[in-house]
Design an enzyme around this catalytic site. Sequence first.
Site, PDB file in Angstrom:
ATOM      1  N   GLU A  70       0.847  -1.109   0.087  1.00 15.76           N
ATOM      2  CA  GLU A  70       0.110  -0.010   0.107  1.00 15.76           C
ATOM      3  C   GLU A  70       0.748   1.306  -0.226  1.00 15.76           C
ATOM      4  O   GLU A  70       0.471   2.324  -0.575  1.00 15.76           O
ATOM      5  CB  GLU A  70      -0.916   0.110   1.071  1.00 15.76           C
ATOM      6  CG  GLU A  70      -2.098  -0.934   0.990  1.00 15.76           C
ATOM      7  CD  GLU A  70      -1.520  -2.387   1.469  1.00 15.76           C
ATOM      8  OE1 GLU A  70      -0.686  -2.542   1.828  1.00 15.76           O
ATOM      9  OE2 GLU A  70      -2.496  -3.468   0.734  1.00 15.76           O
TER      10      GLU A  70
ATOM     11  N   HIS B  75     -11.457  -4.575   8.916  1.00 13.61           N
ATOM     12  CA  HIS B  75     -12.111  -4.592   7.534  1.00 13.61           C
ATOM     13  C   HIS B  75     -13.345  -3.748   7.549  1.00 13.61           C
ATOM     14  O   HIS B  75     -14.025  -3.843   6.554  1.00 13.61           O
ATOM     15  CB  HIS B  75     -12.087  -5.793   6.875  1.00 13.61           C
ATOM     16  CG  HIS B  75     -11.020  -6.532   6.655  1.00 13.61           C
ATOM     17  ND1 HIS B  75     -10.307  -7.177   7.622  1.00 13.61           N
ATOM     18  CD2 HIS B  75     -10.407  -7.018   5.480  1.00 13.61           C
ATOM     19  CE1 HIS B  75      -9.274  -7.647   6.834  1.00 13.61           C
ATOM     20  NE2 HIS B  75      -9.297  -7.583   5.578  1.00 13.61           N
TER      21      HIS B  75
END
Lengths: 395, 324, 332
Positions: B60, B129
């Site tokens: 990322e 999440h």
Amino acid sequence: MAGAAGMLLMPKLGLTMTEGEVSQWLCAAGARFAKGDTLVVIETDKIAHEVEAPASGVIDEILAPEGQTVAVSLPLARWTLDGVSPSGNAGEDGEAPAPAAPQSPAPAFLPPPEPRVVATPLARRTAAAAGIDLARVTGSGPKGRIKAADVERFASDSPATVSPAPAPQAPASEPVRGVPDPALPGQAPTGHLAAIPQLHAIAEVEISKLLEMQARMQSVRGLEALELVSLLVLAVVRSIEAHPASNRIWTPEGAVAIPRIDIGLLSGAGHGDAILRDLGGRGLGAVSAAIAALPDRESWGPSGQADPSAITLQHALGSAADILHMPVVAGQAAILSFGGEHSLFRPDDEGLPALRHELRVGLSADARLFDVALADLFLASITRFLEDPLVLLAT
Amino acid sequence: MAEPRVRDALNRALADAMAADERVVLLGEDIAGFGGSFGVTKGLLDRFGPERVRDTPISEAIIAGAAVGAAMSGLRPVVEIMFMDFVTLAMDAIVNQAAKAHFMFGGQCSVPMVVRLPHGGGISAGPQHSQCLEAWFAHIPGLKVVCPATVGDSYSLMRAAIDDPDPVIFIENKALYALKGDMPDPPAAVAIGEAAVARGGRDVTIVTYGACLGHALDAAKALASAGIELEVIDLRSILPWDEAAVLRSLQRTHRLIVYHEAVEAFGPGAEIAARMADIGFDELDAPILRVGSPFAPAAFSKEIDSAFFPSSARLIEAVRRILA
Amino acid sequence: MRKQKAESGPDTAQLPRWLDFHRSMHIIRQVESRLATLFADGEIPGFIHLSIGQEASAVGVCAALELADTIASTHRGHGHAVAKGMALDRFFLEILGKDEGACRGRSGSMHIADMGVGMLGANGIVGGGLPLAIGSALAHKLKGNGAVAVACFGDGAMAEGILHEALNIASLWKLPVLFVCDNNGWSEFSATKDVISLDLPQLARAFGIASRHLRGDDVVAVAEAAGQLVDAIRGDGAPRLIELHTRRIRGHFEGDAQRYRHDDAADREDPLVNHESRLLRAGVTPERLAEIAEAARGEVEAALQIARAGRAACAVGALDAVYAQRGAARYG
Ligand SMILES: Cc1ncc(C[n+]2csc(CCOP(=O)(O)OP(=O)(O)O)c2C)c(N)n1
Ligand SMILES: [Mg+2]
């Protein structure tokens, strides 16, 4: 007429005063006094002050005997004033024996304050507009909170008790009243900063029209580079012409009028100042050219040039900075400090939120040259010119 | 053609932007061959090729950081971070590099990049999440933050975000990907920073965005039968947000509830409430209320997950409180 | 002429280039030395990290670059900015926080950038420049402009995960990147050997990236190696890495008392002295060298005087610069 029992409090006689000594009681416990009688003499390290009765009444009990030092806002005596509402120190016509002391947390032995009226902001606004005393309205909200609907219901239930409120003043253009610093009553003039009695006042200026005007003028040949500061300077020049008393400086001989209009410009970055000379009667083009002709800020001379201007201007246009309070120094009459432009919502004529562009202007002045009235008039004049630039250009 | 879903609108916006401007490139994990974890980039690889639709390693930090460098060198990258939670690993690029560049370099360059971040819970995805972290980004001068809640806005805001000269955090709500809706033809232009009045009403203003929009409209429908009319404002942009629209509504209703899925404490609603208490003080006929998630991580368990979600029932309860 | 060749056998065709290196390194040395005194005199606030002792690295690497190539530097980035071609007055105006500075006084030393010469900025974040160079290289690749992006990092950044992500993606995507590690042995106040367990040649190999590892105190050697690597990158588009062992002659930042500093990369020489002896051996007279150094000093001094006369940066207007879109979000 039923009197009201209350407390005579130690007045605050100067900005720095925290306590005073009871020098002499001129009215004994149990004795009656008339309005204007001297009740007690208070001494601080600076002055002796006679406390006058704001109204007729009687001293019920002296709490602070002679020689005792008492902190500001603490009680000196219990008294009963004739025909006065129970709260406060003030007399019938509202004149206080001394500048109102900030009410620090009330000591336990003072009478309990009136219960606070709990109402929403909208209810308060509605009540104020209709002249309704909220204390008489019953709230239907949680814990009795008064809501706007409660005020409306009250108004329709008892129309006779409602009187229209005085017309609200336009908040944005109303100069805040100047506050002369009472700790510094007119001493001998010297160059020392602390020796100059200072007066500060602030106004909010709506500049939407000014910004529009600036943008339009920038499309005119020769004015492409017109900066807002030129318009500010022009407004100050026109205001000095309208109030020539503003263009004086203080000398050992007293106030001296300056025969021409010079404006000092203070660089925000503290590099010193520059002076625009002889602007009286000049138009926008000339003012703008004079500013453009100034050398770079960094080469400006140190402040305190040989022939200083009475009025100095500084600004923070284009930045988030608010106005800076700069004390005036010897040889100066006043500093006008313009803050950065900012946008905010204010109610328009119909009470609807309207986006406005404002800036704040602060006046710091030598209080020997500017009294509160002159400060108000001067700021109001600048405000008017900036808010209505057509008038500025036509004058 | 069947009614499009949010996911289709996003896909079409990406495709149209790529067709219109060859500087637009897509970067993300599994976005090319697989079409993205939520299927948003399906078919784009075939249409635009692997140079412009790039599967990245699971990195990322470098994905977001490379997007900054690419934007500074003339591309218009659109980054997908698979779940918003993973953006923690890309924060340096977004906060220290992208957000600062235009200011810090004296206007020499800007960073026209879009970071797509799927947020939101309610699907038992668990604590790592499910988060709604938009307030972090709204706190950073130099970023823009948008969060569409409808099919049409998903398309229009994506186009606006890609065209924008500044870095845009584009938040997609996971629960909305399958939502169906109208896709105006031609699509409407929506400016970043512009709210929409999703439903007019006179009694209470509900300011919301993302998945909570639908729940707010449900609540409005339920309350209407009781004679209470909610005005529902879909913020659409969180930074900059449409102060004027909220104030205009408050001026009609005099009551404000800010409603979002993000944790209530220090959430976007805190800023909106504080700002309205300042500039809208005299309009208020009740305290401003917030309805958001409780101060706890999301949980896996269906029971906990749904109990934590700021449901329309909780909004209705707040409406009753504000009208008391 | 014949005598030169007989003595040291240098390629005389190289001499102008070598003199140019001499000049460039003196300019950087002079820039850094003046900044050291300006900092000590309080004329520069904040902190500045000087590259004294590492000039051969900046000059040697940048000698291989063209204007269209880009470079993302580190907190110790003055040398890179100047060697990449940033005008000295523009440079000093920024470092002195002036309105006419390249970044309008908002970046100062630690983030100095000049997009016009492909200098994507020094960086306040250790490893922060690496992804910027990766992205820039991706842009070069997609545009097909043949340019290379240089990713500078210090030995301290070997401990940052971003280096590993950057090496991986550069190799995977065959990006035109030259990784440049200025290995001065120090990670701020810790010797790098005390905080790092990896071996950079092995790391590069692990990612399939061809690399060179050499002393950074010999500008000619650096330029030669960098030149070959850049040519190779332009040839096949794949990344390369060069590690230059240098010596940080001064403290981590100015004002660093360096009490922690007991051992050092003592065998590293001052690259300027090193290069001067080569030039002398090649027959250049000491007078000629002194003349070039003096001219460099004059150039730096002139730029500095221009910068000092600049306008101080100003908060006025700064709020409008947060976004590229005018008036995008202005609170209050
Ligand atoms: C992410 C991050 N962590 C820590 C720092 C503080 N810091 C600044 S320079 C530095 C040392 C870097 O060492 P190296 O990369 O070898 O560069 P050098 O100073 O030797 O040139 C550190 C730890 C920082 N700026 N950024
Ligand atoms: Mg190091």
